[in-house]
Design an enzyme around this catalytic site. Structure first.
Site, PDB file in Angstrom:
ATOM      1  N   GLY A 159       0.376   9.872 -14.935  1.00 31.33           N
ATOM      2  CA  GLY A 159       0.165   8.419 -14.965  1.00 31.33           C
ATOM      3  C   GLY A 159      -0.375   7.929 -16.302  1.00 31.33           C
ATOM      4  O   GLY A 159      -0.773   6.777 -16.433  1.00 31.33           O
ATOM      5  N   GLU A 202     -12.922  -7.209 -26.286  1.00 28.13           N
ATOM      6  CA  GLU A 202     -13.432  -5.830 -26.226  1.00 28.13           C
ATOM      7  C   GLU A 202     -12.445  -4.881 -25.559  1.00 28.13           C
ATOM      8  O   GLU A 202     -12.208  -3.774 -26.030  1.00 28.13           O
ATOM      9  CB  GLU A 202     -14.776  -5.798 -25.481  1.00 28.13           C
ATOM     10  CG  GLU A 202     -15.452  -4.444 -25.464  1.00 28.13           C
ATOM     11  CD  GLU A 202     -15.851  -3.970 -26.855  1.00 28.13           C
ATOM     12  OE1 GLU A 202     -15.109  -3.149 -27.417  1.00 28.13           O
ATOM     13  OE2 GLU A 202     -16.892  -4.420 -27.369  1.00 28.13           O
ATOM     14  N   VAL A 220      -9.237  -2.894 -27.365  1.00 22.73           N
ATOM     15  CA  VAL A 220      -9.319  -1.700 -28.218  1.00 22.73           C
ATOM     16  C   VAL A 220     -10.256  -0.701 -27.546  1.00 22.73           C
ATOM     17  O   VAL A 220     -11.434  -0.993 -27.340  1.00 22.73           O
ATOM     18  CB  VAL A 220      -9.854  -2.066 -29.631  1.00 22.73           C
ATOM     19  CG1 VAL A 220      -9.828  -0.841 -30.545  1.00 22.73           C
ATOM     20  CG2 VAL A 220      -9.061  -3.204 -30.242  1.00 22.73           C
ATOM     21  N   ASP A 265       1.620   0.550 -29.722  1.00 30.20           N
ATOM     22  CA  ASP A 265       0.338   0.245 -29.071  1.00 30.20           C
ATOM     23  C   ASP A 265      -0.809   0.420 -30.075  1.00 30.20           C
ATOM     24  O   ASP A 265      -1.701  -0.425 -30.171  1.00 30.20           O
ATOM     25  CB  ASP A 265       0.163   1.172 -27.855  1.00 30.20           C
ATOM     26  CG  ASP A 265      -1.178   0.971 -27.174  1.00 30.20           C
ATOM     27  OD1 ASP A 265      -1.376  -0.078 -26.553  1.00 30.20           O
ATOM     28  OD2 ASP A 265      -2.050   1.869 -27.309  1.00 30.20           O
ATOM     29  N   LYS A 300      -3.172  -7.218 -25.602  1.00 26.27           N
ATOM     30  CA  LYS A 300      -3.244  -7.001 -27.056  1.00 26.27           C
ATOM     31  C   LYS A 300      -2.329  -7.911 -27.864  1.00 26.27           C
ATOM     32  O   LYS A 300      -2.535  -8.094 -29.064  1.00 26.27           O
ATOM     33  CB  LYS A 300      -2.865  -5.536 -27.359  1.00 26.27           C
ATOM     34  CG  LYS A 300      -3.910  -4.545 -26.911  1.00 26.27           C
ATOM     35  CD  LYS A 300      -3.305  -3.192 -26.567  1.00 26.27           C
ATOM     36  CE  LYS A 300      -2.983  -3.091 -25.100  1.00 26.27           C
ATOM     37  NZ  LYS A 300      -2.431  -1.819 -24.663  1.00 26.27           N
ATOM     38  N   PHE A 333      -2.585 -10.140 -12.038  1.00 22.93           N
ATOM     39  CA  PHE A 333      -3.275  -9.459 -10.930  1.00 22.93           C
ATOM     40  C   PHE A 333      -2.577  -8.121 -10.694  1.00 22.93           C
ATOM     41  O   PHE A 333      -2.201  -7.781  -9.585  1.00 22.93           O
ATOM     42  CB  PHE A 333      -3.235 -10.372  -9.687  1.00 22.93           C
ATOM     43  CG  PHE A 333      -4.231  -9.999  -8.617  1.00 22.93           C
ATOM     44  CD1 PHE A 333      -5.561  -9.753  -8.923  1.00 22.93           C
ATOM     45  CD2 PHE A 333      -3.826  -9.916  -7.288  1.00 22.93           C
ATOM     46  CE1 PHE A 333      -6.476  -9.410  -7.925  1.00 22.93           C
ATOM     47  CE2 PHE A 333      -4.728  -9.582  -6.280  1.00 22.93           C
ATOM     48  CZ  PHE A 333      -6.044  -9.328  -6.604  1.00 22.93           C
ATOM     49  N   LYS A 347      -3.520  -2.533 -31.829  1.00 21.59           N
ATOM     50  CA  LYS A 347      -4.983  -2.415 -31.938  1.00 21.59           C
ATOM     51  C   LYS A 347      -5.423  -2.475 -33.398  1.00 21.59           C
ATOM     52  O   LYS A 347      -6.479  -3.041 -33.721  1.00 21.59           O
ATOM     53  CB  LYS A 347      -5.438  -1.123 -31.269  1.00 21.59           C
ATOM     54  CG  LYS A 347      -5.199  -1.178 -29.752  1.00 21.59           C
ATOM     55  CD  LYS A 347      -5.183   0.187 -29.114  1.00 21.59           C
ATOM     56  CE  LYS A 347      -4.901   0.071 -27.621  1.00 21.59           C
ATOM     57  NZ  LYS A 347      -4.619   1.360 -26.992  1.00 21.59           N
ATOM     58  N   GLU A 370       4.030   5.536 -19.608  1.00 21.70           N
ATOM     59  CA  GLU A 370       4.966   4.690 -18.854  1.00 21.70           C
ATOM     60  C   GLU A 370       6.308   5.420 -18.740  1.00 21.70           C
ATOM     61  O   GLU A 370       6.595   6.339 -19.507  1.00 21.70           O
ATOM     62  CB  GLU A 370       5.215   3.394 -19.627  1.00 21.70           C
ATOM     63  CG  GLU A 370       3.983   2.591 -19.965  1.00 21.70           C
ATOM     64  CD  GLU A 370       3.462   1.786 -18.797  1.00 21.70           C
ATOM     65  OE1 GLU A 370       4.284   1.390 -17.952  1.00 21.70           O
ATOM     66  OE2 GLU A 370       2.244   1.569 -18.732  1.00 21.70           O
ATOM     67  N   GLY A 418      -7.135   2.867 -18.479  1.00 18.95           N
ATOM     68  CA  GLY A 418      -7.486   3.038 -17.073  1.00 18.95           C
ATOM     69  C   GLY A 418      -8.044   1.733 -16.530  1.00 18.95           C
ATOM     70  O   GLY A 418      -8.689   0.973 -17.263  1.00 18.95           O
TER      71      GLY A 418
END
Ligand code: NAP
Length: 341
Positions: free
Chosen positions: A209, A152, A155, A223, A128, A11, A227, A212, A324
């Protein structure tokens, strides 16, 4: 009217964006799709897992979080100190898994997903790690259980790239895909092309933003690698291990190299490539110098894109947001609707 009972693992940014989106779309889902979606369980690391048979009030959950109150302040709910303890005792038929991505052992997401699939629930995830490290095994388990495992949002967030490849292009043989799958590195390389040095471009990405505080996963290409592994397992049906994919990030790309490419009318981009070969599948993550007429050269800022070559459509390029809260929540929502269908 079809009825879905959802549990949510995680959350944070994405989990809360998903609850906001689901809350705002309840009526639309009933009218347009004939689906009644109820959120019955929510768990995080600090407060464990809460469950309410008749459904949780999503506005109330968001209010608790906005006022920094624990999930356990929600009254008249069942509570367990971990999601894994609570999940088997609940009647949810979809798990939405949005705990942090971990590329070492995919936990805690992997255990959450296995538990949900074993109890016959569909799983929809933006995490991921499980798809990258155990995608083929998890899909096999889902098939065996007669449920869906959908990724979905893993990626290019909500930009429908997996559904384009798997559903929209059904019947086509995908020969190769090449993509910009990480917005942070694309932003940094773009800022360097505009004249900023790496450190300045990174600081700017952090201030916006996009990056990180510890940017390693993005700038070292992990990252994008995650993917790439998901695409190998889901689209090419040829699962790869991380060490089978050549991986370079952008930290070794010099300011001078970016500027030189600019002078030549070219662009340096961090590109994930998957290409069928005589031996199976070749995959890499590395910076490439692209000519301006390459569709990926024109993808700027935090936008992502994937160019697909197949036997029937020659070249298709999908471009859109790759991160986002809301964009990722959209990917999760589309997958939840697909489960109901
Ligand atoms: N943010 C994006 O734009 C984006 C885009 C695509 C995919 N994703 C993926 O989506 C996932 C979620 O990202 P995020 O940005 O929402 O991360 P986040 O803000 O860090 O939230 C992660 C949530 O997972 C919870 N969690 C951690 N360990 C748990 C456990 N053992 N059991 C239950 N809950 C646990 C955390 O609990 P606490 O709140 O108690 O710490 C937190 O609520 C990640 O896998 C990420 O890679 C994110």
């Amino acid at each position: 009217m079809k009825s879905l009972r959802l549990s949510l693992a995680g959350f944070g940014v994405v989990g809360q964006s998903f609850v906001k989106l689901l809350n705002s779309k309840q009526d639309y889902l009933r009218e347009a799709y004939g689906i009644d979606v109820r959120l019955v369980g929510v768990g995080n690391a600090r407060h464990g897992f809460i469950y309410r048979e008749d459904g949780l009030d999503m506005s109330l959950l968001l209010e608790l979080s906005a006022s920094n109150r624990p999930l356990t302040d929600y009254e008249y709910v069942r509570h367990w100190d971990t999601l894994l303890k609570g999940l088997p005792e609940t009647g949810a038929n979809v798990l939405v898994e949005v705990t942090p991505t971990n590329l070492r052992d995919a936990e805690p997401g992997l255990s959450h997903i296995v538990a949900a699939l074993r109890q016959g629930a569909h799983v929809v995830t933006a995490n991921k790690g499980p798809g990258a490290l155990a995608g083929a095994e998890l899909l096999a388990l889902a098939r065996q259980q007669g449920v869906q495992l959908r990724m979905e949002a893993c990626v290019m967030a909500g930009t429908p790239v997996l559904s384009t490849l798997l559903d929209g292009m059904a019947g086509a043989r995908i020969q190769s895909v090449r993509g910009i799958l990480n917005g942070t590195t694309n932003y940094i390389l773009g800022a360097m092309a505009d004249g900023r040095k790496y450190a300045e471009a990174l600081a700017e990405a952090q201030a916006q933003g996009y990056a990180e505080t510890d940017p390693t996963a993005d700038v070292e290409g992990y990252d994008t690698l995650a993917k790439t592994l998901i695409l190998a397992a889901l689209v090419f049906n040829q699962p790869l291990k991380p060490e089978q994919v050549e991986r370079q990030g952008i930290t070794a790309v010099s300011f001078e190299a970016v500027q030189q490419a600019e002078l030549e009318g070219k662009r340096i981009k961090l590109i994930a490539t998957l290409q069928r070969s005589a031996d199976g599948l070749e995959a890499s993550v590395a910076p490439h110098v692209l000519p301006q007429n390459d569709p990926l050269a024109r993808v700027v800022g935090v936008t992502n894109a994937l160019t697909i070559q197949s036997d029937t459509l020659s070249e298709v390029t999908v471009i859109g947001p790759g991160a986002g809260g809301l964009a990722t929540a959209q990917g999760l929502l589309a997958d939840v609707i697909a489960c109901a269908r």
